[in-house]
Design a protein around this motif. Structure first.
Motif, short mmCIF file in Angstrom:
data_model
loop_
_atom_site.label_atom_id
_atom_site.label_comp_id
_atom_site.label_asym_id
_atom_site.label_seq_id
_atom_site.Cartn_x
_atom_site.Cartn_y
_atom_site.Cartn_z
N ASP A 325 0.83 -1.21 0.00
CA ASP A 325 0.00 0.00 0.00
C ASP A 325 0.86 1.26 0.00
O ASP A 325 0.59 2.21 -0.75
N HIS A 326 1.88 1.29 0.85
CA HIS A 326 2.72 2.48 0.93
C HIS A 326 3.57 2.66 -0.33
O HIS A 326 3.79 3.80 -0.79
N CYS A 328 2.72 1.70 -3.40
CA CYS A 328 1.80 2.18 -4.44
C CYS A 328 1.47 3.66 -4.24
O CYS A 328 1.46 4.44 -5.19
N GLU A 329 1.23 4.02 -2.98
CA GLU A 329 0.92 5.42 -2.68
C GLU A 329 2.09 6.34 -3.05
O GLU A 329 1.90 7.40 -3.66
N ASN A 332 2.47 6.51 -6.98
CA ASN A 332 1.40 7.32 -7.57
C ASN A 332 1.59 8.81 -7.26
O ASN A 332 1.29 9.67 -8.09
N LYS A 333 2.10 9.09 -6.07
CA LYS A 333 2.38 10.48 -5.71
C LYS A 333 3.47 11.06 -6.63
O LYS A 333 3.40 12.21 -7.06
#
Length: 353
Positions: A325-326, A328-329, A332-333
């Motif tokens: 999750d981190h 991917c975040e 994407n950022k």
């Protein structure tokens, strides 16, 4: 008694008073008004009274004014104590700092101020303290920086040859494409993100040592990342392994990010899953291998450093899913900030003419 020194004749009392009104220096105003009194026919004693000084100091003001005009009446910077190092000694100091210590001789692997103090004393019999040496180094343009890692077997000549020959390699790829096909230059790499996370520098009060959470568990994932710096584009996947199958998935992701009708030249290192003949390379992609042991040529390495320093370090990942999750975040950022990709990723040698 000697005669008084005459004031220069290209000024008069009215001019000096006008300059005094415009001056931002109280001391210059005082001196200008004193000399204006002399221009208007007043005595040197009256000028001294206006300036609140002795006749000798008025005489000094006259000499400075005659030599440099109104600027001569401004406060000058005190020269301070002369440096105890001469130019030859400074050049020698620069050379030894650039060369670095020899552990077998100097007993250290990096120069500390105290080591340079001892070196100056041994070489030139000059006794300085660490603060003075630090001041000298700063005057010479030196500051303390964290060294970047460099592979011990790196071939710098191969790096330079690759950069100079990249245009020719790009021309070879273009020669195989239909005339007028746009070419995008991409860089690709992988980064392992795990529970044994990195601790970065942070602001703290001098003399203290801040703490940060540190995990010892071993779950991890890999970010497969590729960037096109000229267009600020990125293509990434978060995957559990680095092998031929996961690399093939990333090439598909890069292929989808290439503009319709364009062709991507993807630069990557020589990892086994990058160079194997089993890797399926799509029609709109060509691969170029970077020289071995030369991560400095790949700006994605700088992307990883930026992401770790700002978004991924100093964290505790509770599970494998939490790592994903981190990651991917964070990716994407990055993709949402194309200017960041352009700023970090551009390399002059790789830019198309």
């Amino acid at each position: 008694m000697g005669s008084a020194i005459s004031l220069r004749d290209d000024f008069d009392g009215a001019v000096l008073r006008r300059l005094a009104r415009a001056s931002g220096s109280a001391n210059q105003v005082r001196r200008l008004l004193s000399l204006a009194e002399i221009y208007d026919g007043g005595s040197r004693t009256a000028a001294a009274r206006i300036g609140g000084v002795s006749l000798q100091i008025v005489r000094d003001w006259v000499i400075r004014f005659n030599a440099r005009g109104p600027d001569g009446l401004l406060d000058g910077k005190a020269p301070g104590k002369p440096s105890r190092l001469n130019d030859a000694q400074r050049r020698a100091l620069v050379e030894v700092v650039e060369r670095g210590p020899i552990p077998a001789i100097h007993g250290v692997v990096r120069w500390r101020l105290i080591d340079l103090v001892q070196w100056l004393h041994d070489e030139f019999a000059v006794s300085l303290d660490a603060t003075t040496v630090s001041r000298e180094l700063k005057k010479l343009g030196y500051v303390k920086l964290t060294a970047r890692p460099r592979h011990h077997a790196q071939n710098e000549q191969a790096m330079e040859a690759f950069k100079k020959g990249f245009a020719a390699e790009l021309a070879k790829v273009k020669s195989t494409l239909p005339k007028g096909t746009p070419v995008e230059i991409w860089f690709q790499d992988e980064a392992r993100i795990g529970q044994k996370n990195k601790i970065t520098r942070r602001w703290a009060r001098r003399g203290t040592r801040p703490s940060a959470p540190k995990d010892q568990r071993t779950k991890s994932a890999y970010i497969f990342g590729a960037i096109c710096p000229e267009q600020g584009k990125g293509a990434g996947l978060v995957l559990p392994f680095c092998n031929t199958e996961t690399m093939a998935l990333h090439l598909i992701e890069i292929s989808l990010a290439v503009a319709p009708g364009a062709h991507a030249v993807v630069l990557m290192d020589q990892a086994g899953w990058h160079t194997t003949d089993k890797l399926d390379v799509l029609a709109n992609i060509s691969l170029i291998a970077l020289p071995a042991k030369c991560p400095e040529l790949n700006p994605v390495e700088n992307i990883w450093q930026f992401m770790r320093d700002n978004w991924l370090s100093n964290r505790i990942f509770t599970s494998h899913g939490n790592i994903i999750d981190h990651c991917c975040e964070a990716w994407n950022k990055l993709v949402d900030q194309p200017w960041r990709i352009m700023t970090i990723g551009r390399r002059k040698w790789a830019r198309r003419s």
